[in-house]
Scaffold this motif. Structure first.
Motif, PDB file in Angstrom:
ATOM      1  N   UNK A 236      -0.494  78.869 -60.842  1.00 54.31           N
ATOM      2  CA  UNK A 236      -1.408  79.069 -59.714  1.00 54.31           C
ATOM      3  C   UNK A 236      -1.610  77.765 -58.961  1.00 54.31           C
ATOM      4  N   UNK A 237      -1.762  76.679 -59.707  1.00 55.47           N
ATOM      5  CA  UNK A 237      -1.920  75.363 -59.061  1.00 55.47           C
ATOM      6  C   UNK A 237      -0.675  75.000 -58.251  1.00 55.47           C
ATOM      7  N   UNK A 238       0.501  75.275 -58.819  1.00 52.77           N
ATOM      8  CA  UNK A 238       1.748  74.980 -58.119  1.00 52.77           C
ATOM      9  C   UNK A 238       1.877  75.801 -56.838  1.00 52.77           C
ATOM     10  N   UNK A 239       1.441  77.068 -56.895  1.00 50.65           N
ATOM     11  CA  UNK A 239       1.514  77.930 -55.711  1.00 50.65           C
ATOM     12  C   UNK A 239       0.608  77.407 -54.602  1.00 50.65           C
ATOM     13  N   UNK A 240      -0.626  77.010 -54.969  1.00 52.66           N
ATOM     14  CA  UNK A 240      -1.538  76.447 -53.968  1.00 52.66           C
ATOM     15  C   UNK A 240      -0.987  75.146 -53.384  1.00 52.66           C
ATOM     16  N   UNK A 241      -0.452  74.311 -54.251  1.00 53.23           N
ATOM     17  CA  UNK A 241       0.110  73.039 -53.795  1.00 53.23           C
ATOM     18  C   UNK A 241       1.275  73.276 -52.844  1.00 53.23           C
ATOM     19  N   UNK A 242       2.093  74.254 -53.187  1.00 56.99           N
ATOM     20  CA  UNK A 242       3.255  74.600 -52.369  1.00 56.99           C
ATOM     21  C   UNK A 242       2.847  75.055 -50.972  1.00 56.99           C
ATOM     22  N   UNK A 243       1.937  76.017 -50.903  1.00 55.09           N
ATOM     23  CA  UNK A 243       1.601  76.562 -49.585  1.00 55.09           C
ATOM     24  C   UNK A 243       0.840  75.552 -48.736  1.00 55.09           C
ATOM     25  N   UNK A 244       0.033  74.704 -49.354  1.00 56.18           N
ATOM     26  CA  UNK A 244      -0.733  73.729 -48.587  1.00 56.18           C
ATOM     27  C   UNK A 244       0.160  72.630 -48.019  1.00 56.18           C
ATOM     28  N   UNK A 245       1.020  72.066 -48.873  1.00 54.71           N
ATOM     29  CA  UNK A 245       1.870  70.961 -48.418  1.00 54.71           C
ATOM     30  C   UNK A 245       2.932  71.453 -47.447  1.00 54.71           C
ATOM     31  N   UNK A 246       3.593  72.555 -47.790  1.00 64.02           N
ATOM     32  CA  UNK A 246       4.667  73.059 -46.925  1.00 64.02           C
ATOM     33  C   UNK A 246       4.099  73.551 -45.594  1.00 64.02           C
ATOM     34  N   UNK A 247       2.968  74.221 -45.610  1.00 67.96           N
ATOM     35  CA  UNK A 247       2.374  74.694 -44.360  1.00 67.96           C
ATOM     36  C   UNK A 247       1.940  73.528 -43.475  1.00 67.96           C
ATOM     37  N   UNK A 248       1.444  72.456 -44.108  1.00 66.70           N
ATOM     38  CA  UNK A 248       1.097  71.266 -43.328  1.00 66.70           C
ATOM     39  C   UNK A 248       2.338  70.681 -42.671  1.00 66.70           C
ATOM     40  N   UNK A 249       3.431  70.624 -43.438  1.00 66.29           N
ATOM     41  CA  UNK A 249       4.673  70.112 -42.869  1.00 66.29           C
ATOM     42  C   UNK A 249       5.207  70.999 -41.761  1.00 66.29           C
ATOM     43  N   UNK A 250       5.178  72.317 -41.997  1.00 67.89           N
ATOM     44  CA  UNK A 250       5.679  73.249 -40.997  1.00 67.89           C
ATOM     45  C   UNK A 250       4.817  73.196 -39.726  1.00 67.89           C
ATOM     46  N   UNK A 251       3.549  72.871 -39.875  1.00 62.36           N
ATOM     47  CA  UNK A 251       2.692  72.713 -38.691  1.00 62.36           C
ATOM     48  C   UNK A 251       3.191  71.577 -37.808  1.00 62.36           C
ATOM     49  N   UNK A 252       3.668  70.508 -38.429  1.00 66.27           N
ATOM     50  CA  UNK A 252       4.251  69.417 -37.650  1.00 66.27           C
ATOM     51  C   UNK A 252       5.532  69.877 -36.955  1.00 66.27           C
ATOM     52  N   UNK A 253       6.306  70.724 -37.631  1.00 72.27           N
ATOM     53  CA  UNK A 253       7.506  71.274 -36.996  1.00 72.27           C
ATOM     54  C   UNK A 253       7.132  72.124 -35.787  1.00 72.27           C
TER      55      UNK A 253
END
Length: 486
Positions: free
Chosen positions: A149-166
């Motif tokens: 669960x922690x890995x899933x939250x970490x994944x969506x938060x970091x990747x979504x932040x990066x994709x926002x820059x894209x």
């Protein structure tokens, strides 16, 4: 004809997801998903024989060209291998009531990765990549352990932040194009590549760097890689295979396409250097963590960072050799990393642990599977006679002839260190006696061994023989990306 093939390719996993959603039968949905993977594989394997130029459809919103067709081949291969493996692996969870939900998400994940490369509009490509994130998040946390669960939250938060820059980079690119093409226009890859020489170079450079960071986060390039080791190690093994062998390639082609736009605009050198720097840093980070790693699936995850760094270096070095090496590395890595996560999943289930220190004398318990896994370990380090040796050697040749030759020398040194460090971890699992009492319980299902065999055979073939047809196809991709070469 091609439109029909693509419709069937995307529709097969969509139908499988629908069946898994409405029919709560574990045995039925796993077979339907496997059938969908076979249909998708048959479709994608035919694409390189038919796609030789840019073809668009759905009012120019979707299309296919040699680069996207190649990535679809890699995705189709991984989807099929992972679906075979999932039958045996997911049964070992002994939770048949949850399998329909798993296969619904699994098929949807495959569908989003098959759709993303087809997006001819840059904005739609961003949406498709974000959809892969949303679906795969639930798969990463599927086992409901606290770490998952922690890995899933970490994944969506970091990747979504990066994709926002894209997304911000995409907005800047559209604004830059509006000054040349008018307030409304088709923001396709080809239109932007043709209009690039007329665009404002400072704005385009800013857009490229934002998209490099954004999609680089999705690819797992350092220093934006923090989500990857957790997500790949905590999700079920079939999901780890899809993340590493298919998803990372799907995001990487976005970077390659934007690099082609930058080349057309005349700002290619600085953009290539930026990509090379991230690739070299990824190799360095992967080396340090592989040498000191204690988790078997995290070992494979850091290997994924390494190989995405290698592919980034190939595109960054540029030229015919760089592009050919990167594309060849994509398919070899997809095959090899699938095999490695299969083996890691088998070891984890057999010993009931992810700790390398508790996995011992693996070959004594599983002689056949262990030998294939060991061969895969040799292959993943880039050693001959396997396919990754040829692709890495080709990328090194491109690097030595580029303006970033320093990175090629760094790559050679780091690959040697990874070879020693990675195989030392396998020496511990195969030869060292256990520090505490340990044993392997149960047998590995044949479903979990067959895909390992199916992966190692082409890896060996591609190491001994680089098909001439591949080189011809890579030349088509290079031409599409604005690179000449013999």
């Amino acid at each position: 004809m091609i439109e029909t093939i693509l419709f069937i390719m995307v529709g097969a996993p969509a139908v499988a997801a629908l069946v898994a959603l409405i029919i709560p039968s574990a045995r039925l949905v796993e077979m339907v998903n496997l059938l969908a993977a076979i249909v998708a594989f048959v479709c994608v394997i035919s694409l390189p024989f038919q796609v030789h130029s840019n073809e668009t459809f759905l009012h120019n919103y979707a299309g296919i060209e040699p680069l996207s067709a190649w990535v679809l081949v890699c995705t189709g291969i991984v989807y099929l291998l992972a679906s075979i493996y999932a039958v045996g692996y997911m049964r070992m969870l002994n939770e048949p009531e949850r399998l329909p939900r798993f296969y619904t998400l699994f098929a949807l994940f495959a569908m989003t990765m098959l759709v993303a490369p087809l997006m001819n509009n840059i904005g739609l490509y961003w949406i498709a990549i974000e959809l892969t994130t949303l679906v795969s998040t639930f798969l990463i946390g599927f086992e409901h352990a606290a770490e998952a669960i922690e890995a899933a939250w970490k994944y969506i938060m970091i990747v979504s932040a990066g994709i926002s820059l894209a997304l911000l980079g995409t907005i800047f690119l559209y604004w830059d194009g509006s000054l040349v093409l008018g307030p409304t226009y088709d923001m396709t890859w080809q239109v932007m590549q043709e209009a690039a020489p007329k665009l404002s170079q400072p704005v385009l450079l800013l857009a490229f760097l934002l998209m490099l960071i954004g999609y680089g986060t999705k690819v797992g390039l350092a220093p934006m890689h923090n989500w990857l080791p957790d997500a790949h190690s905590e999700g079920p093994a079939p999901v780890s295979v899809m993340l590493s062998g298919a998803l990372l390639n799907t995001a990487m082609i976005g970077i390659a396409r934007f690099l082609a736009i930058a080349d057309s605009a005349g700002i290619g050198p600085i953009c290539h250097i930026a990509l090379v720097a991230l690739g070299a840093l990824s190799l360095l980070v992967a080396t340090l963590f592989i040498i000191r790693q204690s988790g078997v699936k995290r070992l494979m995850a850091y290997s994924s960072i390494e190989h995405m760094g290698v592919i980034a270096l190939g595109f960054g070095f540029g030229g015919m050799l760089g592009i050919a090496g990167s594309l060849y590395h994509m398919i070899n890595h997809s095959l090899n990393k699938s095999l490695m996560f299969f083996g890691a999943g088998n070891a984890m289930r057999a010993y009931g642990t992810k700790d390398i220190g508790k996995i011992r004398v693996f070959a004594q318990y599983f002689p056949v599977g262990s030998m294939i896994w060991l061969a895969g370990a040799v292959a993943i380090t880039g050693a001959p006679p396997f396919g990754l040796f040829l692709s890495e050697f080709t990328i090194l040749r491109a690097g030595f002839g580029s303006i970033s030759a320093w990175a090629a020398y760094a790559m050679a040194v780091l690959l040697i260190a990874i070879f020693i460090g990675f195989l030392n971890q396998f020496r511990r699992m195969y030869d060292e006696p256990a520090l505490i009492e340990t044993s392997a319980a149960g047998a590995i299902p044949v479903w979990c061994t067959v895909p390992m065999v199916l992966a190692i055979i082409p890896l060996l073939v591609f190491g001994l023989w680089w098909p001439a047809s591949f080189w011809h196809y890579f030349r088509l991709v290079a031409t599409q990306l604005g690179v000449g070469g013999a």
